[in-house]
Scaffold this motif. Sequence first.
Motif, PDB file in Angstrom:
ATOM      1  N   GLY A 127       0.814  -1.205   0.000  1.00 28.83           N
ATOM      2  CA  GLY A 127       0.000   0.000   0.000  1.00 28.83           C
ATOM      3  C   GLY A 127       0.848   1.255   0.000  1.00 28.83           C
ATOM      4  O   GLY A 127       0.550   2.240  -0.695  1.00 28.83           O
ATOM      5  N   GLY A 128       1.917   1.237   0.797  1.00 24.76           N
ATOM      6  CA  GLY A 128       2.809   2.402   0.806  1.00 24.76           C
ATOM      7  C   GLY A 128       3.484   2.614  -0.526  1.00 24.76           C
ATOM      8  O   GLY A 128       3.645   3.754  -1.001  1.00 24.76           O
ATOM      9  N   MET A 129       3.910   1.491  -1.190  1.00 24.16           N
ATOM     10  CA  MET A 129       4.539   1.620  -2.500  1.00 24.16           C
ATOM     11  C   MET A 129       3.544   2.167  -3.531  1.00 24.16           C
ATOM     12  O   MET A 129       3.914   2.995  -4.394  1.00 24.16           O
ATOM     13  CB  MET A 129       5.090   0.277  -2.957  1.00 24.16           C
ATOM     14  CG  MET A 129       6.271  -0.222  -2.119  1.00 24.16           C
ATOM     15  SD  MET A 129       7.713   0.891  -2.153  1.00 24.16           S
ATOM     16  CE  MET A 129       8.125   0.844  -3.892  1.00 24.16           C
ATOM     17  N   CYS A 130       2.273   1.741  -3.430  1.00 23.43           N
ATOM     18  CA  CYS A 130       1.254   2.258  -4.355  1.00 23.43           C
ATOM     19  C   CYS A 130       1.025   3.755  -4.144  1.00 23.43           C
ATOM     20  O   CYS A 130       0.907   4.539  -5.101  1.00 23.43           O
ATOM     21  CB  CYS A 130      -0.046   1.490  -4.170  1.00 23.43           C
ATOM     22  SG  CYS A 130       0.011  -0.205  -4.798  1.00 23.43           S
ATOM     23  N   ALA A 131       0.948   4.147  -2.869  1.00 21.41           N
ATOM     24  CA  ALA A 131       0.758   5.572  -2.589  1.00 21.41           C
ATOM     25  C   ALA A 131       1.961   6.384  -3.056  1.00 21.41           C
ATOM     26  O   ALA A 131       1.825   7.481  -3.624  1.00 21.41           O
ATOM     27  CB  ALA A 131       0.517   5.765  -1.098  1.00 21.41           C
ATOM     28  N   GLY A 132       3.165   5.841  -2.832  1.00 23.22           N
ATOM     29  CA  GLY A 132       4.364   6.545  -3.295  1.00 23.22           C
ATOM     30  C   GLY A 132       4.409   6.657  -4.808  1.00 23.22           C
ATOM     31  O   GLY A 132       4.791   7.707  -5.364  1.00 23.22           O
ATOM     32  N   ALA A 133       4.046   5.563  -5.500  1.00 22.69           N
ATOM     33  CA  ALA A 133       4.031   5.612  -6.966  1.00 22.69           C
ATOM     34  C   ALA A 133       3.025   6.627  -7.477  1.00 22.69           C
ATOM     35  O   ALA A 133       3.257   7.331  -8.465  1.00 22.69           O
ATOM     36  CB  ALA A 133       3.729   4.224  -7.520  1.00 22.69           C
ATOM     37  N   THR A 134       1.873   6.733  -6.796  1.00 20.26           N
ATOM     38  CA  THR A 134       0.872   7.718  -7.205  1.00 20.26           C
ATOM     39  C   THR A 134       1.420   9.139  -7.071  1.00 20.26           C
ATOM     40  O   THR A 134       1.179  10.006  -7.927  1.00 20.26           O
ATOM     41  CB  THR A 134      -0.396   7.564  -6.362  1.00 20.26           C
ATOM     42  OG1 THR A 134      -0.889   6.223  -6.498  1.00 20.26           O
ATOM     43  CG2 THR A 134      -1.465   8.545  -6.800  1.00 20.26           C
ATOM     44  N   GLY A 135       2.159   9.384  -5.995  1.00 19.99           N
ATOM     45  CA  GLY A 135       2.735  10.718  -5.816  1.00 19.99           C
ATOM     46  C   GLY A 135       3.867  11.000  -6.773  1.00 19.99           C
ATOM     47  O   GLY A 135       3.980  12.108  -7.317  1.00 19.99           O
ATOM     48  N   ALA A 151       0.507  -4.037  -8.750  1.00 17.30           N
ATOM     49  CA  ALA A 151       0.874  -4.278  -7.354  1.00 17.30           C
ATOM     50  C   ALA A 151      -0.346  -4.607  -6.491  1.00 17.30           C
ATOM     51  O   ALA A 151      -0.275  -5.444  -5.573  1.00 17.30           O
ATOM     52  CB  ALA A 151       1.594  -3.050  -6.792  1.00 17.30           C
ATOM     53  N   GLY A 152      -1.495  -3.974  -6.767  1.00 13.44           N
ATOM     54  CA  GLY A 152      -2.639  -4.124  -5.875  1.00 13.44           C
ATOM     55  C   GLY A 152      -3.528  -5.316  -6.164  1.00 13.44           C
ATOM     56  O   GLY A 152      -4.042  -5.959  -5.232  1.00 13.44           O
ATOM     57  N   LEU A 153      -3.734  -5.631  -7.448  1.00 11.98           N
ATOM     58  CA  LEU A 153      -4.660  -6.711  -7.772  1.00 11.98           C
ATOM     59  C   LEU A 153      -4.192  -8.083  -7.275  1.00 11.98           C
ATOM     60  O   LEU A 153      -5.010  -8.868  -6.750  1.00 11.98           O
ATOM     61  CB  LEU A 153      -4.908  -6.743  -9.289  1.00 11.98           C
ATOM     62  CG  LEU A 153      -5.712  -5.547  -9.844  1.00 11.98           C
ATOM     63  CD1 LEU A 153      -5.891  -5.685 -11.347  1.00 11.98           C
ATOM     64  CD2 LEU A 153      -7.063  -5.431  -9.143  1.00 11.98           C
ATOM     65  N   PRO A 154      -2.895  -8.462  -7.395  1.00 10.58           N
ATOM     66  CA  PRO A 154      -2.476  -9.750  -6.815  1.00 10.58           C
ATOM     67  C   PRO A 154      -2.700  -9.810  -5.304  1.00 10.58           C
ATOM     68  O   PRO A 154      -3.100 -10.854  -4.762  1.00 10.58           O
ATOM     69  CB  PRO A 154      -0.995  -9.842  -7.180  1.00 10.58           C
ATOM     70  CG  PRO A 154      -0.859  -9.015  -8.408  1.00 10.58           C
ATOM     71  CD  PRO A 154      -1.800  -7.879  -8.199  1.00 10.58           C
ATOM     72  N   LEU A 155      -2.430  -8.687  -4.610  1.00  7.79           N
ATOM     73  CA  LEU A 155      -2.651  -8.651  -3.173  1.00  7.79           C
ATOM     74  C   LEU A 155      -4.134  -8.815  -2.854  1.00  7.79           C
ATOM     75  O   LEU A 155      -4.521  -9.540  -1.917  1.00  7.79           O
ATOM     76  CB  LEU A 155      -2.108  -7.336  -2.598  1.00  7.79           C
ATOM     77  CG  LEU A 155      -2.141  -7.211  -1.070  1.00  7.79           C
ATOM     78  CD1 LEU A 155      -1.236  -8.262  -0.425  1.00  7.79           C
ATOM     79  CD2 LEU A 155      -1.700  -5.821  -0.644  1.00  7.79           C
ATOM     80  N   LEU A 156      -4.976  -8.135  -3.661  1.00  7.80           N
ATOM     81  CA  LEU A 156      -6.419  -8.276  -3.478  1.00  7.80           C
ATOM     82  C   LEU A 156      -6.851  -9.726  -3.704  1.00  7.80           C
ATOM     83  O   LEU A 156      -7.692 -10.277  -2.961  1.00  7.80           O
ATOM     84  CB  LEU A 156      -7.152  -7.337  -4.449  1.00  7.80           C
ATOM     85  CG  LEU A 156      -8.679  -7.225  -4.345  1.00  7.80           C
ATOM     86  CD1 LEU A 156      -9.129  -5.819  -4.755  1.00  7.80           C
ATOM     87  CD2 LEU A 156      -9.379  -8.252  -5.249  1.00  7.80           C
ATOM     88  N   GLY A 157      -6.263 -10.373  -4.696  1.00  7.90           N
ATOM     89  CA  GLY A 157      -6.597 -11.778  -4.961  1.00  7.90           C
ATOM     90  C   GLY A 157      -6.189 -12.710  -3.835  1.00  7.90           C
ATOM     91  O   GLY A 157      -6.878 -13.700  -3.539  1.00  7.90           O
ATOM     92  N   CYS A 158      -5.038 -12.407  -3.218  1.00 12.08           N
ATOM     93  CA  CYS A 158      -4.586 -13.233  -2.088  1.00 12.08           C
ATOM     94  C   CYS A 158      -5.597 -13.196  -0.952  1.00 12.08           C
ATOM     95  O   CYS A 158      -5.921 -14.237  -0.328  1.00 12.08           O
ATOM     96  CB  CYS A 158      -3.225 -12.775  -1.611  1.00 12.08           C
ATOM     97  SG  CYS A 158      -1.878 -13.127  -2.778  1.00 12.08           S
ATOM     98  N   TYR A 159      -6.107 -11.970  -0.627  1.00 17.01           N
ATOM     99  CA  TYR A 159      -7.092 -11.874   0.451  1.00 17.01           C
ATOM    100  C   TYR A 159      -8.399 -12.542   0.048  1.00 17.01           C
ATOM    101  O   TYR A 159      -9.068 -13.190   0.880  1.00 17.01           O
ATOM    102  CB  TYR A 159      -7.328 -10.404   0.801  1.00 17.01           C
ATOM    103  CG  TYR A 159      -6.345  -9.869   1.792  1.00 17.01           C
ATOM    104  CD1 TYR A 159      -6.448 -10.206   3.144  1.00 17.01           C
ATOM    105  CD2 TYR A 159      -5.312  -9.031   1.401  1.00 17.01           C
ATOM    106  CE1 TYR A 159      -5.537  -9.712   4.060  1.00 17.01           C
ATOM    107  CE2 TYR A 159      -4.396  -8.530   2.309  1.00 17.01           C
ATOM    108  CZ  TYR A 159      -4.515  -8.880   3.653  1.00 17.01           C
ATOM    109  OH  TYR A 159      -3.612  -8.394   4.555  1.00 17.01           O
TER     110      TYR A 159
END
Length: 607
Positions: A127-135, A151-159
Amino acid sequence: MRRARQVRPTRPGQREVQAERVAALMRQTPLAVAVTVLNASLMTALLWHLGEGRAGGWLLLALAVAALRLVLVRRWWRASVIARREERWSLLGTLGSGAAGLVWGGGAAWLWPASDAARLIWTFLVGGMCAGATGLHHAHLPATLAFLLAAGLPLLGCYAAVGTAESAIAAAMILVFLGALCFSAWRSSGEFAAQIRLRLDLSRQARELDEMNLRLREAMARHRSAEASLRQAQKMEAVGQLTGGIAHDFNNLLTAVLGSLALLRKRLPPGDGRAGRLLENAWQGAQRGAALTQRLLAFGRRQALDPVVVSLPDLVREMAPLLRSALGGGAQLRTALPPDLAPVIVDANQLELALLNLVANARDALPEGGEIRISAEERSVARGEAGALQPGRYVVLQVADAGEGMDEATLAQAIEPFFTTKGLGKGTGLGLSMVHGLAAQSGGHFVLRSARGEGTVAELWLPRAAAPVPQRAAAPQPGASGRQGNILLVDDDPLVLASTAAMLEDLGHRVTEAGSGAEALALLAAGAPVDLLVTDQAMPNMTGLQLTEAARRLRPGLPVLLATGYAELRGETPPGLMRLGKPFEQDRLALAVEAGLAGDRLDTTAG
């Protein structure tokens, strides 16, 4: 048939906006790589601590992707601005950003831990890497979305794959988080584009304003130049009118003086040396006055010219002995005129006087001696060039010296009448004015270039003649025919009238005098015998041309000799009308009268 590919129109500045997006992505990539390497190293250390042996392979993959992104940035920096294709670099940057996001998302799915605490750390880090990439990559929306989704969709799939209520809620929260980041990236990218377009618009407006200011300054400069030229032209015209009137009156006086001196010379007792010297002094003074009035008339463009076809090489060659004599022993004369140079249309006598004046000025600029060069060449003038010159072919006669030269202030006044830098009694200040007036009256132009210590170049632009130089005919000699006649002499100036009548009577003619046009017409109406009418032009109430018209109504075909002090005649003169320029001597008067009595049309204005 294959359909032609349609090119989509682009918005103004879209290419520049795209270039700025790519540049911002490339400039921020090294920082993103550094954060990736640092966080990947810390995460690997944590996974090793938890006993995950595969963490080392994931770290190597992260470092490899980081290295490839740095190579991409380096290649972009080394590419020239002209060779950069924004679409290509945008795609490569997006792929690099997506690969970096996949490292984090794929690594989370591959190394998904069993403990909730480890999973929370992965979630927090991604999440921090996604926020940093957005900035960091907000300027380039495709690169931002590629990182977020990879970065986010694989993590979402894991949950989501866990299957519990808690993991489903976590997956939903991650989806909301990704949506918020995507919306934020879209807004930031739009604002970035708006700022770039605003900057481009301001830059374009600034350039347009600079161009308008430049055009305004140029227009103001042209306006000031036109105003200065107009003031100079008005001043010169006023001075020209004044000098023309003065020269006319002087010509009348000098006509009387020269005529009287000529007759007095014939009647001077032989052996009276003192009286002869006094008479010669008076004669020379009158001649100098006549030359001065000719310069005044030339400056005021009121002299009567006799333009003919002239060969400059022949004229300069014939004048060379006179010019070298005028130079004395200090300066050397060098001529360089092509023998096949085109002829010009100009008054030959006045051109000789102008050339003599230019050479004399060049001599005075070489007190220690030096070389004076006379050259000529043919030049063309296009429309709008060379000031007031008409488009066409011209021959430029140059007189150059390497003397003292003139500063800007002196050069600006050089052609003004009576301006001279010579000592008292060494110059009238009319030489260059006369050359300027001759050039303008001949349809040409006079240019003077000079600088202090660099010498002076005088250019006399003369119209090129279309016809070749005619063969010279032998000049008629006065008194050859010996014909005598009845002359009606008309002049409003008593001195000129008496002097001219005396010269005509001395030549054997019978003279009837009239002080006005009306008196002359009365004599003609009364039947006075008249073989030739000799009249002044500038007379009150009735000019010489008006008198000619009225006299020919009484005596059709009456030959007329018109005496004029300056070129106030316009257009063609009536048939049988000859002109005699003032001041005139007895020889020229005799020549003109004989031609009139013989019925020849002879113009002797340029004497």
